[in-house]
Design a protein around this motif. Structure first.
Motif, PDB file in Angstrom:
ATOM      1  N   ARG A   1      -3.255   0.821  -3.694  1.00 39.76           N
ATOM      2  CA  ARG A   1      -3.179  -0.572  -3.227  1.00 39.76           C
ATOM      3  C   ARG A   1      -2.719  -1.369  -4.431  1.00 39.76           C
ATOM      4  O   ARG A   1      -3.298  -1.270  -5.504  1.00 39.76           O
ATOM      5  CB  ARG A   1      -4.567  -1.058  -2.768  1.00 39.76           C
TER       6      ARG A   1
ATOM      7  N   LEU B   1      -1.900  -3.386   6.667  1.00 41.01           N
ATOM      8  CA  LEU B   1      -2.051  -1.970   7.034  1.00 41.01           C
ATOM      9  C   LEU B   1      -2.293  -1.838   8.537  1.00 41.01           C
ATOM     10  O   LEU B   1      -1.695  -0.978   9.200  1.00 41.01           O
ATOM     11  CB  LEU B   1      -3.224  -1.358   6.263  1.00 41.01           C
ATOM     12  N   ALA B   2      -3.146  -2.713   9.074  1.00 38.94           N
ATOM     13  CA  ALA B   2      -3.450  -2.646  10.516  1.00 38.94           C
ATOM     14  C   ALA B   2      -2.196  -2.943  11.331  1.00 38.94           C
ATOM     15  O   ALA B   2      -1.913  -2.264  12.329  1.00 38.94           O
ATOM     16  CB  ALA B   2      -4.566  -3.638  10.848  1.00 38.94           C
TER      17      ALA B   2
ATOM     18  N   ALA C   1       0.850  -1.207   0.000  1.00 36.88           N
ATOM     19  CA  ALA C   1       0.000   0.000   0.000  1.00 36.88           C
ATOM     20  C   ALA C   1       0.877   1.245   0.000  1.00 36.88           C
ATOM     21  O   ALA C   1       2.029   1.213   0.448  1.00 36.88           O
ATOM     22  CB  ALA C   1      -0.906   0.004   1.231  1.00 36.88           C
TER      23      ALA C   1
ATOM     24  N   CYS D   1       0.173   0.073  11.216  1.00 36.43           N
ATOM     25  CA  CYS D   1      -0.304   1.210  12.024  1.00 36.43           C
ATOM     26  C   CYS D   1      -0.144   0.922  13.515  1.00 36.43           C
ATOM     27  O   CYS D   1       0.139   1.836  14.312  1.00 36.43           O
ATOM     28  CB  CYS D   1      -1.767   1.524  11.705  1.00 36.43           C
TER      29      CYS D   1
ATOM     30  N   ASP E   1      -6.289  -7.558  -1.861  1.00 34.26           N
ATOM     31  CA  ASP E   1      -7.517  -8.004  -1.194  1.00 34.26           C
ATOM     32  C   ASP E   1      -7.412  -7.763   0.312  1.00 34.26           C
ATOM     33  O   ASP E   1      -6.577  -6.956   0.755  1.00 34.26           O
ATOM     34  CB  ASP E   1      -7.832  -9.468  -1.538  1.00 34.26           C
ATOM     35  N   VAL E   2      -8.205  -8.481   1.091  1.00 30.53           N
ATOM     36  CA  VAL E   2      -8.263  -8.200   2.530  1.00 30.53           C
ATOM     37  C   VAL E   2      -6.933  -8.463   3.238  1.00 30.53           C
ATOM     38  O   VAL E   2      -6.694  -7.900   4.318  1.00 30.53           O
ATOM     39  CB  VAL E   2      -9.365  -9.040   3.231  1.00 30.53           C
ATOM     40  N   GLN E   3      -6.071  -9.274   2.637  1.00 33.10           N
ATOM     41  CA  GLN E   3      -4.773  -9.496   3.291  1.00 33.10           C
ATOM     42  C   GLN E   3      -3.980  -8.187   3.397  1.00 33.10           C
ATOM     43  O   GLN E   3      -3.151  -8.020   4.279  1.00 33.10           O
ATOM     44  CB  GLN E   3      -3.971 -10.540   2.529  1.00 33.10           C
TER      45      GLN E   3
ATOM     46  N   VAL F   1      -4.721   6.310   2.390  1.00 34.48           N
ATOM     47  CA  VAL F   1      -4.188   5.262   1.512  1.00 34.48           C
ATOM     48  C   VAL F   1      -4.467   5.677   0.074  1.00 34.48           C
ATOM     49  O   VAL F   1      -5.627   5.812  -0.323  1.00 34.48           O
ATOM     50  CB  VAL F   1      -4.857   3.895   1.806  1.00 34.48           C
TER      51      VAL F   1
ATOM     52  N   ASP G   1      -5.383  -5.286   3.993  1.00 39.19           N
ATOM     53  CA  ASP G   1      -5.949  -4.571   5.146  1.00 39.19           C
ATOM     54  C   ASP G   1      -5.266  -5.030   6.435  1.00 39.19           C
ATOM     55  O   ASP G   1      -4.991  -4.230   7.334  1.00 39.19           O
ATOM     56  CB  ASP G   1      -7.459  -4.814   5.237  1.00 39.19           C
ATOM     57  N   ALA G   2      -4.984  -6.333   6.510  1.00 43.07           N
ATOM     58  CA  ALA G   2      -4.329  -6.862   7.713  1.00 43.07           C
ATOM     59  C   ALA G   2      -2.923  -6.277   7.863  1.00 43.07           C
ATOM     60  O   ALA G   2      -2.483  -5.918   8.961  1.00 43.07           O
ATOM     61  CB  ALA G   2      -4.271  -8.388   7.624  1.00 43.07           C
TER      62      ALA G   2
END
Ligand SMILES: Cc1cc2nc3c(=O)[nH]c(=O)nc-3n(C[C@H](O)[C@H](O)[C@H](O)COP(=O)(O)OP(=O)(O)OC[C@H]3O[C@@H](n4cnc5c(N)ncnc54)[C@H](O)[C@@H]3O)c2cc1C
Length: 346
Positions: free
Chosen positions: A274, A256-257, A206, A260, A249-251, A271, A253-254
């Motif tokens: 991606r 990024l979390a 990202a 952070c 995909d959602v991986q 963001v 998002d994980a």
């Protein structure tokens, strides 16, 4: 008469080799039906980070050479083509969460002093205020650099064209032929036991809008967090051997979390991109470089896997030497001689 060379694949390996060949006077033509940096090289992370300075081997020594020559090499790319690849040697910070890590870090400081030829340091020091990986002490190395992968490929393409080279979607091959076709090329090459020479490993990354352009990159919780010179910060990456699509995909998002949580300064930053790509991983996990066994005048440069941008300058120069002068300075661990002569590849 100039030697002619055809290069299949306009990623960082193909373009880097085309640049090195053209600088030595060859007439080069790069063929890629998808255009410049359409594969793994079209990304955003660009950490040029060293292996740990211990258990030294020829792969680590080759990568060190490449990292140490990178600044001048990318400067030459920029000067010739007039496009900035986004290179800067801004160093790297890593957290020291416990006493064992600290002890290992101090041993590695000795390793760096012995192995890095006085060109860079590895130190244990108090964490700076603000931009840091979240512990009170950190490892700082001054060898790590950043590059902007997409822009670096655009810069290489500009330099190749400035040297008279062509980059085209389709053409017949002429002269010497280099296959730098990324994961598709690895999957199609076979070894003597008819196994593929390698496979693709998907990665997701990202890009955030956050201006830390002069700050070092961070390596924390297995993630590269890389400030670029344009007021963005890249972070990545996933490493997926099994995947059923090539998109983010959602991986992501994980990731990024996680980033952070480790570096609160990232939280809240917008963001703005991606991205996902498929890395070329050879069975050996090392680059695969050299002649194509049994195919006179054909060569292979592949297997950059997770450090293709870090390896690219040295890969380009050793391949150009091999192709034009017959001088083979390729480490044994990278050699292509295990490939089957009958293999056709892509
Ligand atoms: C998420 C992610 C993060 C990464 N982060 C870093 C990093 O921080 N630092 C680092 O050093 N490296 C990093 N890498 C690895 C690096 O991107 C790769 O090692 C490198 O891009 C590989 O370059 P390549 O030229 O071999 O392959 P590619 O860039 O994939 O290029 C191969 C090209 O060949 C073309 N092609 C395929 N078949 C044919 C054919 N038959 N004819 C003509 N052309 C063909 C394709 O279209 C493609 O453009 C990362 C990779 C990913 C995915």
């Amino acid at each position: 008469m100039a030697i002619e060379a055809t290069i299949y694949g306009a990623g960082v390996f193909g373009l880097g080799c085309a640049f090195a060949l053209a600088r030595r006077g060859a007439r080069v033509r790069v063929i890629d039906p998808k255009g410049v940096a359409a594969g793994a090289s079209g990304g955003i992370v660009g950490a040029l980070a060293p292996h740990v300075p211990e258990q030294w081997n020829e792969k680590k020594a080759f990568q060190l050479d490449s990292l140490l020559m990178a600044e001048d090499w990318w400067q030459a790319v920029s000067d010739l083509g007039g496009t900035d690849p986004g290179y800067a040697r801004t160093g790297r910070l890593q957290p020291i969460p416990d006493a064992d890590t600290r002890t290992r870090a101090l041993d590695r400081a000795d390793g760096a002093a012995a192995l890095w030829r006085g060109a860079a340091t590895w130190t244990v020091e108090p964490a700076p205020a603000g931009w840091s990986p979240g512990t009170t002490e950190v490892i700082r190395d001054t060898l790590s650099a950043r590059i902007h992968p997409r822009r670096a490929c655009a810069a290489l393409a500009a330099a190749v064209r400035a040297l008279g080279g062509q980059i085209v979607p389709d053409a017949h091959s002429e002269g010497l032929v280099l296959h730098a076709t990324g994961w598709q090329g690895l999957a199609a090459l076979r070894d003597a036991r008819d196994r593929p020479a390698g496979n693709g490993v998907k990665g997701q990354a990202a890009l955030l809008r956050l201006d830390r352009r002069d700050a070092p990159q961070l390596y924390v919780d297995g993630l590269h967090i890389v400030p670029h010179g344009d007021g963005t910060v890249a972070l990545g990456s996933t490493s997926e051997r099994d995947f059923d699509h090539a998109e983010p995909d959602v991986q992501l998002d994980a990731i990024l979390a996680r980033a952070c949580a480790a570096v609160p300064e990232l939280a809240g930053a917008e963001v703005i991109d991606r991205w996902a790509g498929i890395r070329p991983r050879a069975r050996s996990r090392a680059p695969l470089l050299g002649v194509w066994p049994g195919r006179q005048g054909h060569f292979i440069a592949n297997g950059g896997f997770k450090i293709g941008f870090g390896m690219a300058p040295k890969v380009a120069e050793v391949m150009a030497e091999l192709m034009l002068d017959g001088r083979d300075a390729i480490p044994e661990a990278f050699a292509t001689h295990g490939l089957a002569p009958w293999t056709r590849g892509v």
